[in-house]
Write a protein that holds these residues in place. Structure first.
Motif, PDB file in Angstrom:
ATOM      1  N   ALA A 495      94.072  18.998  -0.723  1.00 34.56           N
ATOM      2  CA  ALA A 495      93.526  19.171  -2.069  1.00 34.56           C
ATOM      3  C   ALA A 495      94.066  18.119  -3.028  1.00 34.56           C
ATOM      4  O   ALA A 495      93.351  17.586  -3.873  1.00 34.56           O
ATOM      5  CB  ALA A 495      93.858  20.575  -2.583  1.00 34.56           C
ATOM      6  N   VAL A 496      95.359  17.791  -2.880  1.00 35.75           N
ATOM      7  CA  VAL A 496      95.963  16.774  -3.741  1.00 35.75           C
ATOM      8  C   VAL A 496      95.331  15.413  -3.497  1.00 35.75           C
ATOM      9  O   VAL A 496      95.035  14.657  -4.426  1.00 35.75           O
ATOM     10  CB  VAL A 496      97.493  16.730  -3.516  1.00 35.75           C
ATOM     11  CG1 VAL A 496      98.092  15.495  -4.154  1.00 35.75           C
ATOM     12  CG2 VAL A 496      98.140  17.982  -4.098  1.00 35.75           C
ATOM     13  N   PHE A 502     100.756  15.582  -7.407  1.00 39.21           N
ATOM     14  CA  PHE A 502     102.042  15.114  -6.897  1.00 39.21           C
ATOM     15  C   PHE A 502     102.253  15.686  -5.498  1.00 39.21           C
ATOM     16  O   PHE A 502     101.882  16.825  -5.207  1.00 39.21           O
ATOM     17  CB  PHE A 502     103.190  15.577  -7.804  1.00 39.21           C
ATOM     18  CG  PHE A 502     103.166  14.968  -9.173  1.00 39.21           C
ATOM     19  CD1 PHE A 502     103.565  13.657  -9.376  1.00 39.21           C
ATOM     20  CD2 PHE A 502     102.761  15.711 -10.271  1.00 39.21           C
ATOM     21  CE1 PHE A 502     103.546  13.086 -10.646  1.00 39.21           C
ATOM     22  CE2 PHE A 502     102.746  15.163 -11.543  1.00 39.21           C
ATOM     23  CZ  PHE A 502     103.130  13.843 -11.728  1.00 39.21           C
ATOM     24  N   GLN A 503     102.884  14.893  -4.639  1.00 29.91           N
ATOM     25  CA  GLN A 503     103.291  15.378  -3.345  1.00 29.91           C
ATOM     26  C   GLN A 503     104.549  14.627  -2.920  1.00 29.91           C
ATOM     27  O   GLN A 503     104.842  13.545  -3.434  1.00 29.91           O
ATOM     28  CB  GLN A 503     102.195  15.197  -2.300  1.00 29.91           C
ATOM     29  CG  GLN A 503     101.840  13.738  -1.992  1.00 29.91           C
ATOM     30  CD  GLN A 503     100.700  13.647  -0.988  1.00 29.91           C
ATOM     31  OE1 GLN A 503      99.903  14.560  -0.846  1.00 29.91           O
ATOM     32  NE2 GLN A 503     100.645  12.538  -0.272  1.00 29.91           N
ATOM     33  N   GLY A 504     105.301  15.203  -2.015  1.00 34.23           N
ATOM     34  CA  GLY A 504     106.531  14.567  -1.567  1.00 34.23           C
ATOM     35  C   GLY A 504     107.383  15.548  -0.804  1.00 34.23           C
ATOM     36  O   GLY A 504     106.884  16.516  -0.229  1.00 34.23           O
ATOM     37  N   ARG A 505     108.697  15.315  -0.811  1.00 33.06           N
ATOM     38  CA  ARG A 505     109.618  16.153  -0.069  1.00 33.06           C
ATOM     39  C   ARG A 505     110.810  16.518  -0.951  1.00 33.06           C
ATOM     40  O   ARG A 505     111.168  15.782  -1.877  1.00 33.06           O
ATOM     41  CB  ARG A 505     110.111  15.454   1.200  1.00 33.06           C
ATOM     42  CG  ARG A 505     109.011  15.019   2.138  1.00 33.06           C
ATOM     43  CD  ARG A 505     109.575  14.305   3.349  1.00 33.06           C
ATOM     44  NE  ARG A 505     110.245  15.230   4.265  1.00 33.06           N
ATOM     45  CZ  ARG A 505     111.040  14.857   5.254  1.00 33.06           C
ATOM     46  NH1 ARG A 505     111.294  13.558   5.432  1.00 33.06           N
ATOM     47  NH2 ARG A 505     111.590  15.740   6.056  1.00 33.06           N
ATOM     48  N   VAL A 506     111.414  17.652  -0.648  1.00 38.87           N
ATOM     49  CA  VAL A 506     112.671  18.059  -1.282  1.00 38.87           C
ATOM     50  C   VAL A 506     113.764  17.895  -0.240  1.00 38.87           C
ATOM     51  O   VAL A 506     113.694  18.463   0.854  1.00 38.87           O
ATOM     52  CB  VAL A 506     112.606  19.518  -1.772  1.00 38.87           C
ATOM     53  CG1 VAL A 506     113.954  19.949  -2.334  1.00 38.87           C
ATOM     54  CG2 VAL A 506     111.519  19.668  -2.839  1.00 38.87           C
ATOM     55  N   LEU A 542     101.304  19.557  -5.141  1.00 36.06           N
ATOM     56  CA  LEU A 542     100.911  20.218  -6.388  1.00 36.06           C
ATOM     57  C   LEU A 542      99.775  19.450  -7.057  1.00 36.06           C
ATOM     58  O   LEU A 542      99.873  18.235  -7.240  1.00 36.06           O
ATOM     59  CB  LEU A 542     102.096  20.289  -7.361  1.00 36.06           C
ATOM     60  CG  LEU A 542     103.195  21.325  -7.062  1.00 36.06           C
ATOM     61  CD1 LEU A 542     104.418  21.042  -7.909  1.00 36.06           C
ATOM     62  CD2 LEU A 542     102.664  22.725  -7.343  1.00 36.06           C
ATOM     63  N   ARG A 543      98.723  20.152  -7.398  1.00 36.51           N
ATOM     64  CA  ARG A 543      97.668  19.538  -8.201  1.00 36.51           C
ATOM     65  C   ARG A 543      98.068  19.536  -9.669  1.00 36.51           C
ATOM     66  O   ARG A 543      98.866  20.361 -10.104  1.00 36.51           O
ATOM     67  CB  ARG A 543      96.351  20.304  -8.017  1.00 36.51           C
ATOM     68  CG  ARG A 543      95.668  20.012  -6.698  1.00 36.51           C
ATOM     69  CD  ARG A 543      94.373  20.777  -6.565  1.00 36.51           C
ATOM     70  NE  ARG A 543      94.613  22.195  -6.352  1.00 36.51           N
ATOM     71  CZ  ARG A 543      93.649  23.096  -6.224  1.00 36.51           C
ATOM     72  NH1 ARG A 543      92.397  22.726  -6.306  1.00 36.51           N
ATOM     73  NH2 ARG A 543      93.932  24.358  -6.020  1.00 36.51           N
ATOM     74  N   VAL A 544      97.503  18.622 -10.439  1.00 37.83           N
ATOM     75  CA  VAL A 544      97.817  18.539 -11.865  1.00 37.83           C
ATOM     76  C   VAL A 544      96.564  18.828 -12.680  1.00 37.83           C
ATOM     77  O   VAL A 544      95.453  18.498 -12.264  1.00 37.83           O
ATOM     78  CB  VAL A 544      98.365  17.139 -12.240  1.00 37.83           C
ATOM     79  CG1 VAL A 544      99.679  16.887 -11.528  1.00 37.83           C
ATOM     80  CG2 VAL A 544      97.367  16.042 -11.907  1.00 37.83           C
ATOM     81  N   ARG A 573      94.110   9.559  -6.933  1.00 40.74           N
ATOM     82  CA  ARG A 573      95.211   9.030  -6.117  1.00 40.74           C
ATOM     83  C   ARG A 573      96.471   9.853  -6.346  1.00 40.74           C
ATOM     84  O   ARG A 573      96.929  10.008  -7.475  1.00 40.74           O
ATOM     85  CB  ARG A 573      95.469   7.571  -6.473  1.00 40.74           C
ATOM     86  CG  ARG A 573      96.459   6.883  -5.529  1.00 40.74           C
ATOM     87  CD  ARG A 573      96.565   5.409  -5.831  1.00 40.74           C
ATOM     88  NE  ARG A 573      97.465   4.734  -4.907  1.00 40.74           N
ATOM     89  CZ  ARG A 573      97.108   4.299  -3.718  1.00 40.74           C
ATOM     90  NH1 ARG A 573      95.861   4.476  -3.315  1.00 40.74           N
ATOM     91  NH2 ARG A 573      97.974   3.704  -2.917  1.00 40.74           N
ATOM     92  N   PRO A 574      97.059  10.411  -5.270  1.00 39.58           N
ATOM     93  CA  PRO A 574      98.261  11.224  -5.443  1.00 39.58           C
ATOM     94  C   PRO A 574      99.478  10.367  -5.763  1.00 39.58           C
ATOM     95  O   PRO A 574      99.552   9.194  -5.396  1.00 39.58           O
ATOM     96  CB  PRO A 574      98.411  11.915  -4.087  1.00 39.58           C
ATOM     97  CG  PRO A 574      97.757  10.979  -3.120  1.00 39.58           C
ATOM     98  CD  PRO A 574      96.615  10.355  -3.868  1.00 39.58           C
TER      99      PRO A 574
END
Length: 589
Positions: A495-496, A502-506, A542-544, A573-574
């Motif tokens: 979806a993002v 935003f996308q990524g890793r913790v 997460l979508r914005v 673009r994410p």
């Protein structure tokens, strides 16, 4: 669309989640018992209550209607105010209803008590939602499978137990037993199950709840009573027409609300819509065997095809249906982890079809009914277990209660349709023997063919469900989901990529990924704009709601919180943002 918000987790850290799965599964079995509690004495209800047979059927119908109405409502209330709290409320209402029934022989009072018992059916989606929020990734698949299957497990196990009680004691003991089980389930939940930290924003849609309740009652009432009233009667057709009008107006109203009872836009997604339609077909298949085999087993041998078994033996022969569903939960978890819930749903439907196909020629001995029960139970167990995983993978975590409540409602509609259609078939093919009308072998086989047809439709729907997608060539490679939680992350990432976000890793200070970390998106006005939990590899998506500056805050047990500022330029673009949590906090460790 509502978003998840974090509330204090209370004593979760000290109590842990070790008892969550067995306790919630037990609660699901307890409330599912209400569906078949009176099946062993259903033929005696007119005498026991001093009324006509057509009136006595309301004792069964009221439970079905109350369960259908309460399920999506309790799911939404759980998303808003706490799933554990609403689960305890559902069970408390069931206990009250059981005690009302235990102390009465009056038809009207009995109907009211049975309706209160049916109110507890909302516990199934609430339990699934609690598991989704509380359990670690590696336990989630088998846990949800067991909770989803508890609908059939409780119904299957209740038959022999209720038959034994009804055959040797006063039938009111059935209700005292149900009340006792309900109290035990409440105590276990109170002491062993923590409250979910996730909440949905917004208020409860009272008008939507009333509209949905009215539409469902107007729809299910003629389905359950159509064979008595006549399918072409003015009353039956009028109620169907009124139901269509009410549900249409309700849908228009829901689409205009910011916080509706049911997010119809989410429900209309292909993944959710096809899963819900397939759920109806699985419900039809499940209830068919519950209606046919007990009657076949108890018919006298003088009919030429009846198996002449007692009430208790008949219940024991059908009990493997529920037991097999229970034991398929861990099998489902392994299959789903490797192939995905879509494949396990298809496999389950194929096994159900094999069971009913074999059943057309295996009705001449009691042991043959056990074989049918085992095969069909295994298929229904796989199919039921797949449904919540498919739903959870397609909705926001803050909507799991309402979404699974709607899915459970679809199953209830399936059982209602099955009860009405098969009841009509058995009645129209019945023969007169010994002064009463009894079902014929022709009717039993026709019922199995109807169930097989429903499975075929469900299989066709399942084939059109979207499979696991692959990342575009320019995007980072996707990891195969090892559980339904990972699948949800993959859906969010798709979806993002499509809508921007935003996308990524913790990551921990050591560089290791942090699973089940909470990532909250905060806009420039300080308001929460979204939230997500990381999967087993620490991924989030997460979508914005629009372009501009944001703050991403990450929290996780055993780590100090961390926040980072990031801007999104808009468009599709994410933006990649990895969040590094500081070292372990001495306070939280």
């Amino acid at each position: 669309m509502s978003h998840a918000t974090t509330h204090p987790r209370g004593d979760r850290a000290t109590r842990g989640t070790g008892g969550v799965v067995p306790v919630l599964a037990f609660a699901g079995i307890v409330v599912a018992v209400m569906q078949t509690l009176l099946v062993p004495v259903i033929k005696d209800l007119p005498t026991l209550l001093g009324t006509e047979p057509s009136n006595a059927t309301w004792v069964m119908t009221s439970t079905l209607l109350a369960g259908a109405v309460s399920t999506p409502i309790m799911g939404r209330l759980g998303d808003l105010f706490g799933k554990r709290r609403m689960l305890l409320t559902s069970l408390a209402v069931m206990v009250v209803g059981s005690l009302v029934c235990a102390f009465t022989d009056d038809l009207l009072v009995m109907i009211v008590g049975r309706a209160l018992q049916g109110f507890a059916m909302g516990a199934i989606p609430l339990g699934i939602g609690l598991m989704r929020d509380e359990l670690p990734r590696e336990k989630l698949g088998s846990a949800m499978a067991l909770m989803s299957s508890s609908i059939g497990v409780g119904g299957g196990l209740a038959l022999p137990a209720a038959a034994l009680v009804a055959q040797h004691t006063d039938w009111h003991a059935l209700f005292f037993g149900a009340a006792g089980l309900g109290v035990l389930a409440m105590l276990l939940i109170f002491f062993l199950v923590p409250e979910s930290p996730l909440r949905a924003e917004g208020t409860f849609d009272v008008a939507g709840a009333l509209g949905l309740s009215a539409g469902l009652v107007l729809f299910l009432l003629p389905i359950t009573k159509g064979s008595d009233w006549g399918w072409s009667s003015g009353l039956t057709l009028g109620l169907f027409g009124a139901s269509a009008a009410v549900l249409l107006l309700w849908g228009v109203m829901e689409l205009r609300l910011k916080a509706p009872l049911v997010d119809l836009r989410t429900t209309a997604r292909r993944e959710v819509l096809l899963t819900n339609l397939a759920s109806i077909m699985v419900g039809v298949a499940f209830y068919a065997i519950s209606l046919v085999l007990p009657q076949l087993l108890q018919l006298p041998t003088s009919t030429g095809y009846g198996l002449g078994q007692s009430m208790v033996v008949a219940g024991l022969c059908v009990a493997p249906l529920g037991l097999t569903m229970m034991f398929t939960a861990p099998v489902y978890a392994r299959l789903s982890a490797k192939y995905g819930p879509k494949i396990t749903l298809i496999l389950g439907l194929l096994i159900i079809a094999i069971g009913y196909g074999a059943g057309l020629g295996l009705m001449s001995a009691a042991w043959q009914t056990i074989v049918i029960s085992v095969i069909v139970g295994a298929g229904i167990g796989l199919a039921y277990s797949s449904l919540p995983a498919l739903i959870i993978g397609a909705v926001d975590p803050s909507e799991t209660g309402a979404a699974n409540g709607l899915n459970t409602l679809m199953r209830s509609i399936g059982t209602s349709v099955s009860s009405a259609v098969i009841g009509m078939v058995l009645a129209n093919t019945a023969t007169h023997a010994g002064g009463v009308d009894v079902p014929t072998m022709e009717g039993f086989r026709a019922s199995f063919l109807i169930a097989t047809g429903a499975v075929a439709i469900g299989l066709l729907l399942a084939l059109f469900l979207p499979g696991r997608g692959r990342a575009p060539a320019e995007a980072k490679p996707q990891l195969r989901a090892s559980s339904e939680e990972d699948a949800a992350i993959e859906n969010a990432e798709r979806a993002v990529r499509a809508l921007g976000g935003f996308q990524g890793r913790v990551l921990a200070a050591s560089g290791a990924p942090v699973p089940r970390a909470k990532v909250t998106l905060i806009d420039q006005r300080g308001r929460q704009a979204g939230a997500a939990l990381t999967d087993g590899e620490g991924r989030y998506a997460l979508r914005v709601p629009g372009d501009g500056p944001y703050v991403l805050a990450a929290t996780a047990a055993g780590h100090a919180p961390h926040a980072a500022s990031a801007a999104h330029p808009g468009g599709e673009r994410p933006v990649e943002v990895d969040l590094a949590l500081p070292g372990e906090s001495e306070v939280l460790a």
